[in-house]
Design an enzyme around this catalytic site. Structure first.
Site, PDB file in Angstrom:
ATOM      1  N   HIS A 137       0.814  -1.228   0.000  1.00 19.00           N
ATOM      2  CA  HIS A 137       0.000   0.000   0.000  1.00 19.00           C
ATOM      3  C   HIS A 137       0.836   1.262   0.000  1.00 19.00           C
ATOM      4  O   HIS A 137       0.569   2.209  -0.720  1.00 19.00           O
ATOM      5  CB  HIS A 137      -0.886   0.037   1.253  1.00 19.00           C
ATOM      6  N   ARG A 184      -5.346  -0.509 -13.901  1.00 14.55           N
ATOM      7  CA  ARG A 184      -5.341  -1.763 -13.130  1.00 14.55           C
ATOM      8  C   ARG A 184      -6.566  -1.776 -12.222  1.00 14.55           C
ATOM      9  O   ARG A 184      -6.526  -1.229 -11.124  1.00 14.55           O
ATOM     10  CB  ARG A 184      -4.070  -1.852 -12.286  1.00 14.55           C
ATOM     11  N   ARG A 206      -8.252  -2.823 -17.675  1.00 11.12           N
ATOM     12  CA  ARG A 206      -7.868  -4.236 -17.618  1.00 11.12           C
ATOM     13  C   ARG A 206      -8.783  -4.946 -16.636  1.00 11.12           C
ATOM     14  O   ARG A 206      -9.037  -4.426 -15.537  1.00 11.12           O
ATOM     15  CB  ARG A 206      -6.413  -4.367 -17.173  1.00 11.12           C
ATOM     16  N   GLU A 245       1.970 -11.522 -21.384  1.00 14.46           N
ATOM     17  CA  GLU A 245       2.843 -11.457 -20.212  1.00 14.46           C
ATOM     18  C   GLU A 245       3.234 -12.854 -19.717  1.00 14.46           C
ATOM     19  O   GLU A 245       3.854 -12.996 -18.684  1.00 14.46           O
ATOM     20  CB  GLU A 245       2.208 -10.624 -19.100  1.00 14.46           C
ATOM     21  N   ASN A 253       6.506  -6.566 -17.008  1.00 10.50           N
ATOM     22  CA  ASN A 253       6.827  -6.873 -15.604  1.00 10.50           C
ATOM     23  C   ASN A 253       6.711  -8.372 -15.352  1.00 10.50           C
ATOM     24  O   ASN A 253       7.587  -8.991 -14.745  1.00 10.50           O
ATOM     25  CB  ASN A 253       5.878  -6.144 -14.651  1.00 10.50           C
ATOM     26  N   ASP A 254       5.603  -8.942 -15.832  1.00  6.06           N
ATOM     27  CA  ASP A 254       5.433 -10.383 -15.655  1.00  6.06           C
ATOM     28  C   ASP A 254       6.194 -11.166 -16.714  1.00  6.06           C
ATOM     29  O   ASP A 254       6.819 -12.178 -16.406  1.00  6.06           O
ATOM     30  CB  ASP A 254       3.949 -10.755 -15.710  1.00  6.06           C
ATOM     31  N   ARG A 282       9.680 -11.035  -9.546  1.00 11.43           N
ATOM     32  CA  ARG A 282       9.804  -9.580  -9.691  1.00 11.43           C
ATOM     33  C   ARG A 282       9.866  -8.851  -8.361  1.00 11.43           C
ATOM     34  O   ARG A 282      10.210  -7.676  -8.306  1.00 11.43           O
ATOM     35  CB  ARG A 282       8.647  -9.036 -10.547  1.00 11.43           C
ATOM     36  N   CYS A 321       3.111  -2.046 -21.872  1.00 14.30           N
ATOM     37  CA  CYS A 321       2.613  -1.316 -20.707  1.00 14.30           C
ATOM     38  C   CYS A 321       3.333  -1.695 -19.409  1.00 14.30           C
ATOM     39  O   CYS A 321       2.966  -1.249 -18.347  1.00 14.30           O
ATOM     40  CB  CYS A 321       1.110  -1.517 -20.540  1.00 14.30           C
TER      41      CYS A 321
HETATM   42  C1  PEP Z   1       2.964  -6.324 -16.362  1.00 14.10           C
HETATM   43  O1  PEP Z   1       2.968  -7.478 -15.935  1.00 14.10           O
HETATM   44  O2  PEP Z   1       3.897  -5.829 -17.026  1.00 14.10           O
HETATM   45  C2  PEP Z   1       1.824  -5.441 -16.111  1.00 14.10           C
HETATM   46  C3  PEP Z   1       1.724  -4.278 -16.702  1.00 14.10           C
HETATM   47  O3  PEP Z   1       0.920  -5.862 -15.215  1.00 14.10           O
HETATM   48  P1  PEP Z   1       1.129  -5.828 -13.620  1.00 14.10           P
HETATM   49  O4  PEP Z   1       2.385  -5.061 -13.339  1.00 14.10           O
HETATM   50  O5  PEP Z   1      -0.082  -5.182 -13.078  1.00 14.10           O
HETATM   51  O6  PEP Z   1       1.234  -7.278 -13.309  1.00 14.10           O
HETATM   52 MG    MG Z   2       1.180  -8.381 -15.153  1.00 11.13          MG
END
Ligand code: PEP
Ligand code: MG
Length: 759
Positions: free
Chosen positions: A362, A469, A505, A607, A630-631, A641, A678
């Site tokens: 948070h 998100r 999303r 992802e 990111n994923d 991550r 993204c």
């Molecule tokens: C990602 O995985 O790159 C993504 C944008 O989604 P999140 O970071 O919310 O998992």
């Molecule tokens: Mg993701």
């Protein structure tokens, strides 16, 4: 042996200071192995020499005096080879070097093992014995195991000592600690440790003023705390949207809960004085939360502890510090939570550093919303020693420096200045659309999850929302929001950007994003029940969300269909088909109910590695693809991550990640569909060049990164970006790739963005 090992490790972890920790190691090992000498040599970060730091058996006066280069002596041999050296007669070895002050000529047998923490050589643990003998396998493996286990504790104790000692033996400036990026930005400031709230564990048992008076006192403290949180919620309301304020409702709810208030009252009625009754209740519920498997619920333990301290501070008003929070102060804590911000005038907050938590905690979400740099999960951080120390915070790379020297401070001052100037310069460009030098548009959109992001996104020149998100508003509530509630939320965001596209999303919970009211317990949550898998298994939740999105589109804009719907974590065509079927059903239901709803554009997130190989197939079925790096990077490289221990392996410029992205771009384009990126990679200036070179059609980044990403796009032509991508294809590792791209940025006059590697 295992018992001995456990005991030593435990004692070392509980040592009062660094030297006591070293002393415990040498005395306990000497006794356990029944040998004549045990010593520890540690490498000085400033000179690189190995210094004798503790010994049981060598002359005491040699401690701190004897030192050698890793190219000298047997200890140097262990350090430079990074493996054990076991000799029956040390003196006969050509590398033996004699230090008369140690008196070690009396000892023939020598066994040295390296102490290594996160690949870096901390020093050498040595045992010696008078008679010539080769230490047996059991001794060797005991010492190796012990050294490996103690390395972390030694690194922590050393760090502690470096920070707090005025004249430490092993250098104390520019002490670096690494964690996880929580919120981007750089800051310089003095630490304010969030321990000012009263410390529950220090509350003694004592006679109170009698149950009646104690109950009265406790109830007053609870009511004062409630007022304080209401007040904080209001103050934060100026900086945050109403949506984020729900966080504070969770605190208010806990304050009225049976687990905290009523149990304490029960204890008081049974004769305890109020502070001790509160202490015991808090301990009990913290234990319950901490035992829970689910990481989100485990985090609630910190909320309970925090709330307990807050009530205590009203019970013991005399202990409450009224100190001023310095301008640009850095809030540091062991496990910071949203409510710690109550201590802080937000306009003076320079940065946030928390020993626990991750980028999805948070406090990190709030830091990003407030545009304050944050570093999370700094596990080696001796929080209690940091009060008032000068700290440099690098929220981009998730690291900080304590006690900086003048040179490093000057470097950070330059970065802070440049960042400020850059932000001002770039604000002027915000209105211009992002296009390459040769006029090829690459729109930059905003990543969001908070309503508070809307205004700054628009001001920063966002060309729409590339990723909203939706799980964030779900995370800060205490139940699933209903259809109407969701319509109102989505409507605001879709309307604010109209006619620009807004990509909502669908729910992406699971992994590290748990809902407090929907606990999921799994051994491998990132490989488990998350994203679209949960939505497909719970059509009632999914349909409610899809209906709300469609209705929001209708309410927000009658002229433009600017809503796009994005499905997360798709790993198979059947999942996409299932999601589409439910979307069609939601629309048909609404059509039946009389709503005239057009079909929104639909996209799939790439992802999961499987989706990379299916890019073309998936793209043929939808309107666009969006790569969640990111994923994708964590799955491609098998690097969590959120795990600070392997954070150095998580690199979006890894050749495999670049190839995967190229494959997605090619697949989407073969199907004639656009593709965006993204994930955080799209906010990295070096990576932006490559993404433009691949023909990625748009980027979506966090609000604070929009201006700099636009600047990069406007500084390169498509030809130049393609040429740089071609050069990168020939390189072998991320470091070479980053260096090539950083040079290109500097040449293009964007040196101000190349902060990585300089400090
Ligand atoms: C990602 O995985 O790159 C993504 C944008 O989604 P999140 O970071 O919310 O998992
Ligand atoms: Mg993701």
């Amino acid at each position: 042996m295992l018992q001995v090992l456990r005991r030593v490790v435990q004692e070392v972890n509980g040592a009062a200071d660094f030297f006591e920790a070293l002393h415990i190691i040498v005395t306990r090992v000497k006794a356990a192995l029944d040998i004549d000498v045990c010593s520890i040599y540690l490498k000085s970060p400033s000179s690189g020499r190995l210094v004798l730091m503790a010994s049981e058996g060598l002359h005491a006066e040699s401690v701190g005096q004897v030192e050698m280069d890793p190219s000298e002596g047997l200890v140097g041999l262990v350090a430079s080879r990074a493996e054990p050296v076991n000799l029956d007669s040390a003196q006969d070895h050509p590398r033996f070097r004699y230090f008369p002050e140690t008196g070690e000529e009396r000892f023939l047998a020598f066994l040295g093992v390296p102490i290594i923490h996160q690949r870096s050589m901390l020093g050498v643990l040595v045992v010696q014995q008078r008679e010539a003998r080769r230490f047996d396998d059991e001794h060797v493996s005991f010492l190796i195991t012990l050294a490996a286990q103690l390395a972390g504790a030694i690194a922590y104790a050393e760090f502690n000592d470096e920070i707090s000692s005025e004249t430490p033996l092993i250098g104390h400036q520019n002490v670096e600690a690494t964690g996880i990026p929580g919120s981007p930005g750089v800051a310089i400031g003095h630490a304010v440790v969030a321990y000012r709230l009263a410390d529950l564990d220090s509350i003694p048992d004592r006679e109170g003023a009698g149950p009646e008076a104690e109950l009265e006192r406790f109830r007053q403290a609870v009511s004062d705390t409630r007022e304080e949180i209401q007040d904080l919620k209001q103050r934060m309301g100026e900086a945050l949207g109403p949506d984020e304020q729900v966080l504070f409702d969770a605190y208010l709810m806990l304050l009225g809960s049976d687990s905290l208030v009523h149990k304490t009252e029960g204890r008081i009625s049974a004769g305890q004085w109020a502070p001790a009754a509160l202490r015991d209740t808090v301990r009990e519920s913290v234990r319950v939360f901490e035992d829970m498997e689910d990481p989100y619920l485990r985090e609630r333990a910190a909320d309970v502890r925090d709330l307990g301290r807050r009530v205590l501070s009203h019970l013991l008003p005399a202990d409450r510090s009224q100190d001023e929070f310095p301008d640009g102060g850095i809030l540091v804590g062991d496990d910071l939570t949203a409510s710690h911000l109550a201590e802080v005038p937000i306009e003076r907050l320079g940065a946030i550093v928390s020993a626990q938590g991750t980028g999805s905690s948070h406090i990190a979400i709030l830091a990003r919303a407030l545009n304050v740099p944050a570093v999370m999960g700094v596990s080696d951080l001796p929080v209690g020693r940091l009060e008032d120390r000068e700290i440099l915070v690098d929220g981009y790379r998730g690291r900080l420096f304590v006690n900086p020297n003048a040179e490093l401070r000057a470097e950070f001052e330059r970065l802070v200045r440049e960042e400020r100037e850059l932000a001002e310069d770039l604000r002027a460009l915000a209105r211009d659309p992002a296009a390459t030098r040769d006029g090829h548009p690459v729109p930059v959109l905003a990543n969001s999850g908070l309503l508070a992001d809307i205004k700054p996104s628009l001001e920063s020149g966002a060309e729409g929302v590339g990723l909203y998100r939706t799980e964030v508003p779900f995370m800060i509530r205490d139940r699933f929001p209903g259809e109407e509630e969701q319509v109102r939320l989505y409507e605001q965001i879709v309307a604010s950007f109209d006619p620009m596209p807004v990509t909502l999303r669908t729910l992406d919970i699971g992994g590290d994003k748990a809902l407090p009211y929907f606990p999921v317990q799994e051994d491998n949550p990132f490989l488990g029940w998350r994203g679209i898998r949960i939505s497909l298994d719970h059509p009632e939740i999914f349909l409610t969300q899809l209906r709300a999105m469609l209705r929001a589109m209708l309410r927000a804009s009658r002229e433009h269909d600017n809503l796009q719907i994005l499905f997360p974590m798709i790993s198979a065509l059947d999942e996409l088909k299932g999601a589409m079927a439910l979307l069609n059903r939601a629309r048909e239901e609404l059509l039946d109910e009389g709503y005239r709803i057009p079909m929104p554009k639909v996209g799939v997130m790439v992802e999961v590695p499987a989706a990379v190989y299916l890019a073309e197939t998936l793209a043929r079925r939808v309107d666009f693809l969006s790569v969640g790096t990111n994923d994708l990077v964590q799955y491609l490289l098998a690097v969590d991550r959120n795990n600070a221990r392997v954070a150095n392996l998580y690199d979006t410029l890894h050749p495999a990640c670049i190839r995967a992205l190229e494959a997605v771009a090619e697949g989407a384009h073969r199907a004639g569909k656009p593709v965006s990126v993204c994930g955080e990679m799209a906010a990295d200036p070096a990576a932006v060049i490559l993404l433009v070179g691949m023909g990625i059609d748009s980027l979506s980044v966090s609000v604070s990164a929009i201006p700099r990403v636009k600047w990069v796009i406007r500084s390169f032509s498509t030809d130049r970006a393609e040429a740089l991508l071609a050069q990168c294809r020939l390189l072998e590792n991320p470091e070479q790739i980053r260096s090539l791209l950083n040079n290109a940025l500097v040449q293009a006059g964007l040196g101000g963005l190349v902060r990585a590697g300089k400090t």
